[in-house]
Design an enzyme around this catalytic site. Structure first.
Site, PDB file in Angstrom:
ATOM      1  N   LYS A 117      -2.757  -2.118  -2.950  1.00  9.17           N
ATOM      2  CA  LYS A 117      -3.777  -1.206  -2.432  1.00  9.17           C
ATOM      3  C   LYS A 117      -3.328   0.213  -2.745  1.00  9.17           C
ATOM      4  CE  LYS A 117      -6.537   0.061   1.606  1.00  9.17           C
ATOM      5  NZ  LYS A 117      -7.008  -0.327   2.953  1.00  9.17           N
TER       6      LYS A 117
ATOM      7  N   GLU B 251       0.816  -1.222   0.000  1.00  3.29           N
ATOM      8  CA  GLU B 251       0.000   0.000   0.000  1.00  3.29           C
ATOM      9  C   GLU B 251       0.852   1.275   0.000  1.00  3.29           C
ATOM     10  OE1 GLU B 251      -3.615   2.252   2.451  1.00  3.29           O
ATOM     11  OE2 GLU B 251      -2.659   0.482   3.311  1.00  3.29           O
TER      12      GLU B 251
END
Length: 295
Positions: A213, A176
């Site tokens: 993500k 992420e």
């Protein structure tokens, strides 16, 4: 690795619910839920309250595998129980929802236009405990604030270096590197980020799988090529500070990109609501996020 869980995350219809606010963000999560800071006097009381909030969400009839593929937990939540089961077991056995664990310890000070992750002490021990608690994968966040090539390269390298350790342990890492939605050069940052991610994907052993993500891109379908990479199980989107309606609208314009929302998921939920009011609000939120995720 659980093949049924892998297949569900890879091909299932739905989204990932992020219930992973940690120590630093928990007071604000509770405040949003209608519990003020003077309602608790120490961390243990605070974490007990936030676990009660998460338990209320997870046990709601609205929180189900028809719409939700997975859920990201905070370490403290992993170690607690819902009823007589540890949270990850309850998620999978009772709800059919794949459990993930947030493992990062927060952000370092900004440098070169980015915030790297702080070091993660005792990572091997944490991953071992995650496997013992039947966690499927992990999640770790860093933040890009400026289109700085050196900074973005370091962020992606750090994410993938730790991701390889996670994969070697038998878990699936959620990578992420968030791009701040308020960045003045967000689109340029996204271009650099995508290139650096491709460089790192090319260096992975053929059997290593990751989930990405990312912030919802400025240009629609900008991350489509990443979805086609054989190492990528799924590309999911964070809400990044957008309201639920804003995040859903932007997400719906990106085919194949599914939600992994936190604040946008719990928006409007309060401790003061009756169960009927709470479940209706959560049901409406889950339905709208689901619809945006499957377009």
């Amino acid at each position: 690795m659980n093949k049924e869980q892998m297949d569900r995350i890879h091909t299932g219809k739905g989204f990932i619910a992020a219930l992973d606010q940690s120590g630093g963000s928990t007071p604000n999560a509770l405040l949003q839920y209608g519990i003020s800071k003077d309602s608790y006097s120490n961390d243990e009381a605070m974490f007990k309250l936030v676990h009660e909030m998460r338990t209320r969400i997870i046990t709601s009839p609205a929180f189900n595998s028809e719409h939700i593929l997975g859920s990201i937990l905070f370490e403290n939540t992993m170690d607690r129980k819902i009823g007589d089961k540890f949270t990850a077991d309850f998620l999978w056995q009772d709800k059919g929802v794949v459990p993930f664990l947030k493992i990062d310890k927060g952000l370092a000070e900004a440098e070169n236009g980015v915030q790297l992750m702080k070091s993660i002490p005792n990572l091997d021990e944490l991953l071992k405990r995650a496997i013992e608690k039947n966690i499927f994968g992990t999640k770790m966040r860093s933040v890009i604030k400026e289109a700085n090539l050196e900074g973005i390269r370091k962020i992606v390298e750090q994410q993938f270096d730790i991701g390889k350790t996670i994969a070697e342990a038998g878990l699936v890492p959620i990578i992420e590197p968030e791009v701040d939605i308020h960045s003045a050069d967000k689109e340029k940052s996204e271009g650099i980020l995508k290139s650096e991610i491709f460089n790192q994907l090319a260096s992975l052993d053929k059997d290593v799988k990751v989930i990405l993500k990312l912030s919802i891109p400025t240009v629609d379908n900008f991350y489509k090529e990443l979805m086609d990479d054989t190492h990528v199980v799924r590309v999911v989107a964070l809400s990044g500070g957008y309201t639920q309606s804003e995040a859903n609208e932007k997400l719906a314009h990106n085919n194949g990109l599914i939600a992994s929302f936190s604040r946008a998921l719990s928006q409007g939920l309060t401790a003061q609501q009756t169960d009927k009011e709470f479940n209706l609000m959560l049901s409406n939120s889950i339905s709208s996020i689901y619809e945006a995720s499957i377009k």
